[in-house]
Scaffold this active site. Structure first.
Site, PDB file in Angstrom:
ATOM      1  N   ASP A   1     -53.593 -69.889 -50.341  1.00 11.28           N
ATOM      2  CA  ASP A   1     -52.943 -69.288 -51.501  1.00 11.28           C
ATOM      3  C   ASP A   1     -51.604 -69.989 -51.739  1.00 11.28           C
ATOM      4  OD1 ASP A   1     -51.886 -67.039 -53.338  1.00 11.28           O
ATOM      5  OD2 ASP A   1     -53.840 -66.258 -52.741  1.00 11.28           O
TER       6      ASP A   1
ATOM      7  N   ASP B   1     -42.260 -57.104 -41.649  1.00 10.62           N
ATOM      8  CA  ASP B   1     -43.474 -56.452 -41.153  1.00 10.62           C
ATOM      9  C   ASP B   1     -44.328 -57.383 -40.297  1.00 10.62           C
ATOM     10  OD1 ASP B   1     -42.674 -54.223 -42.496  1.00 10.62           O
ATOM     11  OD2 ASP B   1     -44.235 -54.281 -44.029  1.00 10.62           O
TER      12      ASP B   1
ATOM     13  N   HIS C   1     -47.779 -64.210 -54.590  1.00  6.14           N
ATOM     14  CA  HIS C   1     -49.217 -63.925 -54.568  1.00  6.14           C
ATOM     15  C   HIS C   1     -49.790 -64.068 -53.165  1.00  6.14           C
ATOM     16  CE1 HIS C   1     -53.514 -64.614 -55.648  1.00  6.14           C
ATOM     17  NE2 HIS C   1     -53.245 -63.850 -56.688  1.00  6.14           N
TER      18      HIS C   1
ATOM     19  N   LEU D   1     -49.981 -52.439 -38.708  1.00  5.30           N
ATOM     20  CA  LEU D   1     -50.464 -51.071 -38.552  1.00  5.30           C
ATOM     21  C   LEU D   1     -49.368 -50.080 -38.935  1.00  5.30           C
ATOM     22  CD1 LEU D   1     -52.552 -48.974 -37.550  1.00  5.30           C
ATOM     23  CD2 LEU D   1     -51.608 -49.283 -35.247  1.00  5.30           C
TER      24      LEU D   1
ATOM     25  N   ASN E   1     -60.399 -62.667 -63.249  1.00  2.00           N
ATOM     26  CA  ASN E   1     -59.827 -61.573 -64.035  1.00  2.00           C
ATOM     27  C   ASN E   1     -59.911 -61.806 -65.540  1.00  2.00           C
ATOM     28  OD1 ASN E   1     -58.987 -60.724 -61.476  1.00  2.00           O
ATOM     29  ND2 ASN E   1     -56.915 -61.517 -61.738  1.00  2.00           N
TER      30      ASN E   1
ATOM     31  N   ALA F   1     -65.785 -69.109 -56.774  1.00  2.00           N
ATOM     32  CA  ALA F   1     -66.521 -67.927 -56.307  1.00  2.00           C
ATOM     33  C   ALA F   1     -67.948 -67.894 -56.813  1.00  2.00           C
ATOM     34  CB  ALA F   1     -65.787 -66.661 -56.740  1.00  2.00           C
TER      35      ALA F   1
ATOM     36  N   SER G   1     -57.950 -60.759 -57.077  1.00  2.00           N
ATOM     37  CA  SER G   1     -57.166 -61.333 -55.982  1.00  2.00           C
ATOM     38  C   SER G   1     -56.840 -60.299 -54.927  1.00  2.00           C
ATOM     39  CB  SER G   1     -55.850 -61.912 -56.514  1.00  2.00           C
ATOM     40  OG  SER G   1     -56.033 -63.158 -57.106  1.00  2.00           O
TER      41      SER G   1
END
Length: 426
Positions: free
Chosen positions: A173, A182, A205, A217, A303, A318, A376
């Site tokens: 990406d 995080d 993105h 978590l 999209n 895809a 996405s």
């Protein structure tokens, strides 16, 4: 035997370079043919081919007249199986707001982090509570997201005892915000395939997609938004900070992921196709070769649809049969108004669906989190859950694909829109 270049991308945006697919055991012979028959420079200079030996693909800078002299054939004796123009590909951005583009424009304005957070909250409130979709339904159902996002609830991730431990996921990406709090202490491998740009995400993105597939978590702020929180992160930057790239960089990223033993590759990127557009023979061969090596590739279906007016076919890459195409659904288990459909009979089917409307995940600092929509966002849900299944069963490649299909929750919607249904965690 034919003597032409596959016109697969007629009308699409291309780079002027070409993808050459070799027989797996004939890369050297194919390169020799490029040199001797097409007079393509192999000297190692700036315009010499990029050779991906594991995938059996080269990216060449050549005039069409040079390539017309090559004999392209599906015959097992031919070293060259296909030649295609290299396409330009894009991050599949939020179809409702174009939010990443908006944020990139705001970075050129002297605004504070508090201003950005306030703007974000205001926009998300409008989208989540007030703005109807083109189908006349609310974008967000009333869902309690105080502990976990609606997507993690709908896919039963919150009930799973698996964490992706021992599994490697590559997200190809716009890169990753390596400073995100995080992800402190996580195993992160990264590499940029964009000339002149580091892996550090300047777009958002890629950070959002990595967050969904691989987030913590217990993030520093609830709700939980990540799935495979103990899996190893492989962040491949194949799209620039402006959100664009090319086939060659994506294929380099796939080869890198295979070389590192990644069991899952997630690609929330692509370019639009038209009705009747065939899939790429190069990407299809690459995906088949990846599956045979135990690597599953999942990609966003696109999209481009506006379902009250028009529905478009699954985008590239895809639309390849051996790449798992992911559609987006909302919290009411309805197809997202922007999600593409399996229209083209020769490939281009939707295989599975994932949560893709109003999805919260990690974002560039100092914003830290963002809520956006798109196929996405659905794709890393599938990738992260694939890692949970891989940990639980030891399955990989085609067997892992079959398991995801078998365990999906069926929906009362056309398979052309959602495939077998919404992905489910073990």
């Amino acid at each position: 035997m034919v003597n032409n270049i596959n016109p697969i991308v007629a009308g699409s945006e291309t780079t002027g370079r070409y993808l050459v697919l070799f027989r797996e055991d004939a890369v050297d012979a194919g390169m020799q043919m490029l040199s001797e028959t097409a007079s393509i420079n192999l000297s190692g200079e700036a315009n010499s081919p990029i050779v991906l030996s594991t995938l059996g693909v080269a990216v060449v800078d050549a005039a069409p007249a040079q390539l017309r002299s090559l004999r392209v054939s599906a015959d097992e004796n031919s070293p060259i199986l296909a030649i295609e123009p290299e396409r330009v590909v894009y991050a599949l951005e939020d179809p409702e707001l174009g939010y990443p583009k908006l944020m990139r424009s705001l970075t050129n304005i002297d605004v504070t982090a508090d201003y950005l957070k306030g703007y974000r909250d205001a926009v998300n409130q409008l989208v989540g509570s007030l703005l109807p979709t083109e189908q006349g339904q609310l974008t967000m159902k009333e869902v309690d997201e105080s502990v976990a996002t609606w997507g993690l609830q709908a896919t039963k991730v919150v009930n799973s005892c698996y964490s992706g431990q021992g599994i490697k996921i590559a997200v190809l990406d716009t890169g990753f915000d390596l400073n995100h709090p995080d992800f402190i202490g996580r195993s992160i491998q990264s590499k940029s395939f964009i000339l002149g740009e580091e892996v550090q995400d300047g777009h958002g993105h890629g950070t959002h997609c990595i967050g969904t597939a691989l987030g913590a978590l217990k993030p520093s702020q609830l709700p939980r938004y990540g799935i495979a929180y103990n899996a190893e992160i492989y962040a491949g930057k194949v799209l620039s900070n402006r959100g664009s790239g090319a086939d060659g960089g994506i294929l380099q990223g796939i080869e890198w992921a295979l070389a590192n033993g990644c069991q899952v590759i997630s690609m929330s990127l692509g370019s639009p196709t038209k009705v009747g557009t065939p899939y790429s023979r190069v990407y299809e061969a690459v995906a088949q070769r990846a599956l045979s090596r135990g690597t599953l590739i999942v990609a966003a279906a696109g999209n481009e649809s506006r379902r009250q007016r028009t529905i478009n076919p699954v985008g590239h890459p895809a639309n390849c049969p051996s790449i798992m195409a992911v559609a987006a659904i909302d919290s009411q288990m309805q197809i997202a108004w922007f999600s593409n459909r399996g229209i083209n009979p020769d490939g281009g089917q939707i295989d599975i669906a994932g949560p893709g409307v109003a999805v919260r995940s990690s974002w560039l600092m100092p914003m830290q989190y963002n809520t956006i929509s798109g196929t996405s966002m659905a794709t890393p849900h599938v990738a992260g859950i694939a890692a949970l299944h891989a940990q639980a069963t030891g399955l990989k490649g085609q067997e892992l694909w079959n398991l995801l299909v078998r365990t999906a929750r069926r929906l009362p919607l056309p398979s052309e829109d959602v495939g077998v249904g919404i992905v489910q965690a073990p």
